[in-house]
Write a protein that holds these residues in place. Structure first.
Motif, PDB file in Angstrom:
ATOM      1  N   ARG A  56       0.725  -1.390  -0.048  1.00 13.18           N
ATOM      2  CA  ARG A  56      -0.137  -0.141  -0.057  1.00 13.18           C
ATOM      3  C   ARG A  56       0.869   1.233  -0.149  1.00 13.18           C
ATOM      4  O   ARG A  56       0.656   2.162   0.774  1.00 13.18           O
ATOM      5  CB  ARG A  56      -1.048  -0.293   1.044  1.00 13.18           C
ATOM      6  N   LEU A  57       1.767   1.199  -1.044  1.00 15.62           N
ATOM      7  CA  LEU A  57       2.752   2.426  -1.105  1.00 15.62           C
ATOM      8  C   LEU A  57       2.682   2.749  -2.474  1.00 15.62           C
ATOM      9  O   LEU A  57       3.579   3.223  -3.088  1.00 15.62           O
ATOM     10  CB  LEU A  57       4.378   2.013  -0.754  1.00 15.62           C
ATOM     11  N   LEU A  58       1.454   3.097  -2.935  1.00 12.16           N
ATOM     12  CA  LEU A  58       1.347   3.369  -4.456  1.00 12.16           C
ATOM     13  C   LEU A  58       1.814   4.971  -4.535  1.00 12.16           C
ATOM     14  O   LEU A  58       1.218   5.819  -3.862  1.00 12.16           O
ATOM     15  CB  LEU A  58       0.074   3.243  -4.939  1.00 12.16           C
ATOM     16  N   PRO A  59       2.522   5.109  -5.617  1.00 15.41           N
ATOM     17  CA  PRO A  59       2.574   6.679  -6.100  1.00 15.41           C
ATOM     18  C   PRO A  59       1.222   7.323  -6.582  1.00 15.41           C
ATOM     19  O   PRO A  59       0.276   6.631  -6.733  1.00 15.41           O
ATOM     20  CB  PRO A  59       3.412   6.623  -7.271  1.00 15.41           C
ATOM     21  N   PRO A  60       1.122   8.613  -6.302  1.00 20.97           N
ATOM     22  CA  PRO A  60      -0.136   9.415  -6.451  1.00 20.97           C
ATOM     23  C   PRO A  60      -0.839   9.046  -7.920  1.00 20.97           C
ATOM     24  O   PRO A  60      -1.985   9.029  -7.880  1.00 20.97           O
ATOM     25  CB  PRO A  60       0.199  10.785  -6.318  1.00 20.97           C
ATOM     26  N   ALA A  61      -0.182   8.964  -8.908  1.00 16.93           N
ATOM     27  CA  ALA A  61      -0.881   8.731 -10.230  1.00 16.93           C
ATOM     28  C   ALA A  61      -1.652   7.212 -10.075  1.00 16.93           C
ATOM     29  O   ALA A  61      -2.232   7.072 -11.150  1.00 16.93           O
ATOM     30  CB  ALA A  61       0.228   8.635 -11.180  1.00 16.93           C
ATOM     31  N   GLN A  64      -5.716   1.618  -6.071  1.00 14.42           N
ATOM     32  CA  GLN A  64      -6.074   0.568  -5.936  1.00 14.42           C
ATOM     33  C   GLN A  64      -7.510   0.149  -6.282  1.00 14.42           C
ATOM     34  O   GLN A  64      -8.447   0.917  -5.932  1.00 14.42           O
ATOM     35  CB  GLN A  64      -6.022  -0.129  -4.508  1.00 14.42           C
ATOM     36  N   ALA A  65      -7.605  -0.656  -7.400  1.00 10.16           N
ATOM     37  CA  ALA A  65      -9.059  -0.781  -8.011  1.00 10.16           C
ATOM     38  C   ALA A  65      -9.791  -2.025  -7.821  1.00 10.16           C
ATOM     39  O   ALA A  65     -11.000  -2.407  -7.815  1.00 10.16           O
ATOM     40  CB  ALA A  65      -8.931  -0.723  -9.439  1.00 10.16           C
ATOM     41  N   GLY A  66      -8.933  -3.014  -6.902  1.00 12.32           N
ATOM     42  CA  GLY A  66      -9.703  -4.249  -6.508  1.00 12.32           C
ATOM     43  C   GLY A  66      -8.762  -5.266  -6.286  1.00 12.32           C
ATOM     44  O   GLY A  66      -7.542  -5.006  -6.142  1.00 12.32           O
ATOM     45  N   GLY A  67      -9.381  -6.270  -5.415  1.00 10.46           N
ATOM     46  CA  GLY A  67      -8.451  -7.433  -5.173  1.00 10.46           C
ATOM     47  C   GLY A  67      -8.327  -7.370  -3.733  1.00 10.46           C
ATOM     48  O   GLY A  67      -8.789  -6.492  -3.124  1.00 10.46           O
ATOM     49  N   SER A  68      -7.700  -8.479  -3.310  1.00  7.23           N
ATOM     50  CA  SER A  68      -7.327  -8.203  -1.725  1.00  7.23           C
ATOM     51  C   SER A  68      -5.943  -9.105  -1.610  1.00  7.23           C
ATOM     52  O   SER A  68      -5.364  -9.789  -2.620  1.00  7.23           O
ATOM     53  CB  SER A  68      -8.449  -9.325  -1.015  1.00  7.23           C
ATOM     54  N   VAL A  69      -5.185  -8.520  -0.296  1.00  7.80           N
ATOM     55  CA  VAL A  69      -3.901  -9.294  -0.147  1.00  7.80           C
ATOM     56  C   VAL A  69      -4.021  -9.565   1.389  1.00  7.80           C
ATOM     57  O   VAL A  69      -4.185  -9.001   2.241  1.00  7.80           O
ATOM     58  CB  VAL A  69      -3.076  -7.797  -0.350  1.00  7.80           C
ATOM     59  N   ASP A  78      -7.827  -3.952   4.255  1.00 13.50           N
ATOM     60  CA  ASP A  78      -8.929  -3.655   5.485  1.00 13.50           C
ATOM     61  C   ASP A  78      -8.206  -2.799   6.672  1.00 13.50           C
ATOM     62  O   ASP A  78      -8.524  -2.212   7.573  1.00 13.50           O
ATOM     63  CB  ASP A  78      -9.621  -4.547   5.991  1.00 13.50           C
ATOM     64  N   LYS A  79      -6.948  -2.632   6.493  1.00 18.02           N
ATOM     65  CA  LYS A  79      -6.036  -2.155   7.763  1.00 18.02           C
ATOM     66  C   LYS A  79      -6.094  -0.598   7.566  1.00 18.02           C
ATOM     67  O   LYS A  79      -6.206   0.022   6.441  1.00 18.02           O
ATOM     68  CB  LYS A  79      -4.472  -2.586   7.688  1.00 18.02           C
ATOM     69  N   MET A  84      -0.903   0.007   9.042  1.00 18.79           N
ATOM     70  CA  MET A  84       0.143  -0.650   7.724  1.00 18.79           C
ATOM     71  C   MET A  84       1.434   0.229   8.021  1.00 18.79           C
ATOM     72  O   MET A  84       2.422  -0.732   7.639  1.00 18.79           O
ATOM     73  CB  MET A  84      -0.331  -0.038   6.439  1.00 18.79           C
ATOM     74  N   THR A  85       1.582   1.110   8.474  1.00 18.18           N
ATOM     75  CA  THR A  85       3.057   1.807   8.898  1.00 18.18           C
ATOM     76  C   THR A  85       3.629   0.677   9.880  1.00 18.18           C
ATOM     77  O   THR A  85       4.966   0.420   9.872  1.00 18.18           O
ATOM     78  CB  THR A  85       2.860   3.002   9.570  1.00 18.18           C
TER      79      THR A  85
END
Ligand SMILES: Nc1ncnc2c1ncn2[C@@H]1O[C@H](COP(=O)(O)OP(=O)(O)OP(=O)(O)O)[C@@H](O)[C@H]1O
Ligand SMILES: [Mg+2]
Length: 326
Positions: A56-61, A64-69, A78-79, A84-85
């Motif tokens: 969960r460290l995606l760049p701004p552009a 997340q559009a779907g799925g689960s980890v 869900d965290k 997450m940190t």
């Protein structure tokens, strides 16, 4: 063998002016304790974005559009950001593509490594933190650890900095390590040292690992499973020895055929003609079809479902897989 990470249908989109494109598109795989998954594929295939999505460290552009980890049975999506940190750097270690991203040039190595133990393990007191930092440097074979712990990052070589980044990330004994090209910028001897170091740590603690790399020799030596990405999707996955000896997807075959020695059965080294697609710039069919010598009309119009074979241990997404009825 316990499952540490299960990624299901992970989809990450790139926002663009006219609509959005999936840079990671329905990716699924799992990693077990003590095992290493190699994630391979040409530049731009979505390997780093897969790792960053998990963390969960995606760049701004990107979004997340779907799925689960699922990490140890809990969905990371869900965290809370705060949870997450705490997970990153504690339960999940990460070595990102650029080693300097995890090291701050303004603080001594001792302070930075100590901070990891303070934050994630509640260690307190300067002496204790310093002692943990020295221990970490020793573990990653930095010579004269006690004297060097007070030095700043620029006073170490690139290979040493990378080893320190590894030390910081495995110091808290994570259950999972995500290593994105951890050795690309290093010379061959250091590369081997770092990989043996990772193995040593893995063997001692049963850590699960995702290793992103372009180096298929390294995958064949260090990984148990391999997942091959193309255009944001996994086109083939399974145990390394099986996939490399008997690739089912024409793209995997092409990748392996382009590497000397691994391509034991190839008559000559082959180059895959053409270029991989940019995120979103592909048709409805198989993304590899425009470069595939075996492509049929349906390959251009419909994306093939994953086909599982060899007792479900392997999967391939291809209409005309090698060695299987099409
Ligand atoms: N910050 C970003 N903004 C816009 N597009 C991006 C960004 N990061 C990645 N992309 C695009 O998403 C796709 C996947 O990129 P990613 O970095 O995951 O590739 P990769 O497989 O890690 O490649 P490499 O082997 O070169 O590291 C590429 O088409 C890339 O151009
Ligand atoms: Mg990358």
């Amino acid at each position: 063998m316990s499952e540490i990470l299960r990624v299901e249908n992970l989809t990450t989109r790139l926002s663009a002016r006219d609509g959005s494109a999936a840079a990671v598109d329905g990716v699924s795989f799992s990693v077990h304790a003590g095992r290493t998954l190699g994630l391979v594929g040409e530049s731009g295939s979505g390997k780093s974005l897969t790792c960053l999505s998990i963390l969960r460290l995606l760049p701004p552009a990107l979004s997340q559009a779907g799925g689960s980890v699922w990490f140890k049975g809990e969905n990371l999506f869900d965290k809370s950001p705060r949870a997450m940190t705490a997970i990153r750097g504690g339960q999940i270690g990460m070595i990102l593509q650029d080693p300097m991203t995890s090291i701050n040039p303004l603080f001594t190595i001792g302070d930075q490594v100590g901070e990891v133990f303070r934050y994630h393990r509640g260690v307190s007191g300067r002496r204790n933190l310093w002692a943990r930092a020295v221990e970490t440097l020793r573990r990653v074979h930095i010579p004269a650890a006690e004297e060097r712990v007070g030095s700043y990052p620029h006073q170490f070589s690139g290979g040493m900095r990378q080893r320190i980044a590894i030390g910081m990330n495995v110091g808290c004994e994570p259950d999972l390590l995500i290593a994105d090209e951890p050795t690309t910028a290093l010379d061959v001897t250091i590369r081997l040292q770092i990989l043996s170091l990772l193995r040593e740590i893995q063997a001692a603690r049963g850590m699960a690992m995702i290793l992103v790399t372009h180096d298929l020799h390294l995958v064949s030596r260090f990984c148990d499973e391999v997942a091959v990405m193309y255009g944001g999707r996994i086109v083939e996955q399974g145990p390394v020895a099986r996939v490399f000896n008997d690739p089912a997807h024409p793209y995997t075959k092409g990748l392996i055929g382009a590497v000397p020695k691994i391509a034991r059965h190839a008559e000559r080294l082959a180059v895959i003609p053409g270029q991989p697609p940019l995120a979103g710039e592909h048709g409805a069919g198989c993304r590899f079809a425009p470069r595939c010598a075996k492509a049929q009309p349906r390959c251009f119009s419909h994306y093939p479902d994953d086909r599982r074979f060899e007792d479900d241990r392997r999967a391939v997404a291809c209409w005309v897989p090698e060695g299987l009825p099409s």
